[in-house]
Scaffold this motif. Structure first.
Motif, PDB file in Angstrom:
ATOM      1  N   THR A  36       0.992  -1.454   0.463  1.00  0.00           N
ATOM      2  CA  THR A  36      -0.769  -0.273   0.389  1.00  0.00           C
ATOM      3  C   THR A  36       0.475   1.269  -0.014  1.00  0.00           C
ATOM      4  O   THR A  36       2.020   1.463   0.110  1.00  0.00           O
ATOM      5  N   THR A  37       0.318   2.324  -0.602  1.00  0.00           N
ATOM      6  CA  THR A  37       1.038   3.576  -0.814  1.00  0.00           C
ATOM      7  C   THR A  37       0.440   4.519   0.653  1.00  0.00           C
ATOM      8  O   THR A  37       0.589   5.730   0.623  1.00  0.00           O
ATOM      9  N   ARG A  38      -0.493   3.829   1.682  1.00  0.00           N
ATOM     10  CA  ARG A  38      -0.718   4.870   2.837  1.00  0.00           C
ATOM     11  C   ARG A  38       0.050   4.850   3.911  1.00  0.00           C
ATOM     12  O   ARG A  38       0.842   3.603   3.770  1.00  0.00           O
ATOM     13  N   THR A  61       6.812   3.122  -1.716  1.00  0.00           N
ATOM     14  CA  THR A  61       6.062   4.709  -2.259  1.00  0.00           C
ATOM     15  C   THR A  61       5.140   4.633  -3.199  1.00  0.00           C
ATOM     16  O   THR A  61       4.933   3.456  -3.729  1.00  0.00           O
ATOM     17  N   PRO A  62       4.902   5.983  -3.859  1.00  0.00           N
ATOM     18  CA  PRO A  62       3.975   5.518  -5.179  1.00  0.00           C
ATOM     19  C   PRO A  62       4.598   5.136  -5.775  1.00  0.00           C
ATOM     20  O   PRO A  62       4.782   4.766  -6.870  1.00  0.00           O
ATOM     21  N   VAL A  85      -7.287   1.843  -6.045  1.00  0.00           N
ATOM     22  CA  VAL A  85      -7.253   3.243  -5.688  1.00  0.00           C
ATOM     23  C   VAL A  85      -8.341   2.793  -4.657  1.00  0.00           C
ATOM     24  O   VAL A  85      -9.803   2.689  -5.012  1.00  0.00           O
ATOM     25  N   THR A  91      -8.177   7.477  -2.624  1.00  0.00           N
ATOM     26  CA  THR A  91      -6.773   8.197  -2.623  1.00  0.00           C
ATOM     27  C   THR A  91      -5.522   7.461  -2.370  1.00  0.00           C
ATOM     28  O   THR A  91      -4.537   7.168  -3.107  1.00  0.00           O
ATOM     29  N   HIS A  92      -5.920   6.518  -1.696  1.00  0.00           N
ATOM     30  CA  HIS A  92      -4.069   5.788  -1.261  1.00  0.00           C
ATOM     31  C   HIS A  92      -4.573   4.333  -2.598  1.00  0.00           C
ATOM     32  O   HIS A  92      -5.539   3.841  -2.382  1.00  0.00           O
ATOM     33  N   ARG A  93      -3.764   3.994  -3.201  1.00  0.00           N
ATOM     34  CA  ARG A  93      -3.391   2.419  -3.814  1.00  0.00           C
ATOM     35  C   ARG A  93      -2.835   1.312  -2.883  1.00  0.00           C
ATOM     36  O   ARG A  93      -2.215   1.292  -1.389  1.00  0.00           O
ATOM     37  N   TYR A  94      -3.910   0.049  -2.809  1.00  0.00           N
ATOM     38  CA  TYR A  94      -3.426  -1.339  -2.180  1.00  0.00           C
ATOM     39  C   TYR A  94      -3.037  -2.147  -3.280  1.00  0.00           C
ATOM     40  O   TYR A  94      -3.752  -1.267  -4.008  1.00  0.00           O
TER      41      TYR A  94
END
Length: 198
Positions: free
Chosen positions: A40-42, A58-59, A76, A80-83
C-alpha cells in the motif's frame, strides 16, 4: 498442507466490516493458512509493522510493481491510496499446496476474479448497515470527512454481494473465523449463482 495445488480463497467486504480482524484471528488460530500481505501507498497506522500488516511502499515503488506485472490486483481505495497484492507469493503458495487467503477490497476482488476465476470469493457482511456505521465511528482512526467517504464506498460495496460465491455475516468474530476456515479447508463447488449465506 497438501501436495496438490490449492484453491485460492478471496475475502472481501465493505470498509470497517472487520475483514482485518477476522483475517488476524485466522492467522492466530490457524497458522497453516497463509495470508497474503498487501502492498500500500498509505502511511502506517499506529502499531502497524511493515511486512507484517502491509508492505508500505512509495507511489513510485508501487508504479514499478504495476509496470512489471508483479501485482495480482491493485486499486485506488477511498479515492486516495493504492493497495495491491503481490502475485508471486500467492502463486507459489498455491502451487505448493498451502491454503492461501487474500483479504482485499471489492475492486481487487474483481481483478482477481478476472485473473484467477477458479478462486472462491467470500463476502464478509455486517449484521446491518447501522452496525457498520457504529464500527467505523467507534474505530476512531479516520476524520469525519474520511468516514463519510468510506461510508459512501461501503454502500457501493454492500450492493455487490451477489458477485460473490459465499457470504459470511460477521456478527461474531470467532464464528466468522470458523466459517472462513471451513471454506478454506474444504471450498464448496459453486455455480456462481445465488450467494450462499453462512
Amino acid at each position: 498442507m497438501s501436495d496438490r495445488p490449492r484453491r485460492l480463497v478471496v475475502l472481501a467486504g465493505p470498509t470497517a466490516v472487520g475483514k482485518g480482524t477476522v483475517a488476524a484471528r485466522v492467522r492466530e488460530t490457524h497458522p497453516e493458512v497463509w495470508i497474503s500481505v498487501s502492498a500500500t501507498t498509505r502511511p502506517p497506522r499506529p502499531g502497524e509493522v511493515d511486512g507484517v500488516h502491509y508492505h508500505f511502499v512509495t507511489p513510485e515503488q508501487f508504479d514499478e510493481l504495476v509496470e512489471r506485472g508483479d501485482m495480482l490486483e491493485w486499486a485506488v481505495v477511498h479515492g486516495t491510496h493504492r493497495y495491491g497484492t503481490p502475485r508471486a507469493p500467492v502463486v507459489a503458495r498455491l502451487a505448493a499446496g498451502v491454503p492461501a487467503l487474500l483479504e482485499i477490497d471489492l475492486q481487487g476482488a474483481r481483478q482477481v476474479r478476472a485473473a484467477m476465476p477458479e478462486a472462491l470469493f467470500v463476502f464478509l457482511a455486517p449484521p446491518s448497515f447501522s452496525d457498520l456505521v457504529d464500527r467505523l465511528v467507534g474505530r476512531g482512526t479516520e476524520s469525519e470527512a474520511e468516514r463519510e467517504r468510506r461510508l459512501e464506498t461501503a454502500r457501493v460495496e454492500l450492493a455487490a454481494v451477489d458477485e460473490f460465491d459465499v457470504s459470511i455475516v460477521n456478527a461474531d468474530v470467532e464464528q466468522a473465523c470458523a466459517d472462513l476456515v471451513a471454506l478454506i479447508e474444504n471450498p464448496p463447488d459453486v455455480d456462481r449463482d445465488p450467494t450462499t449465506s453462512l
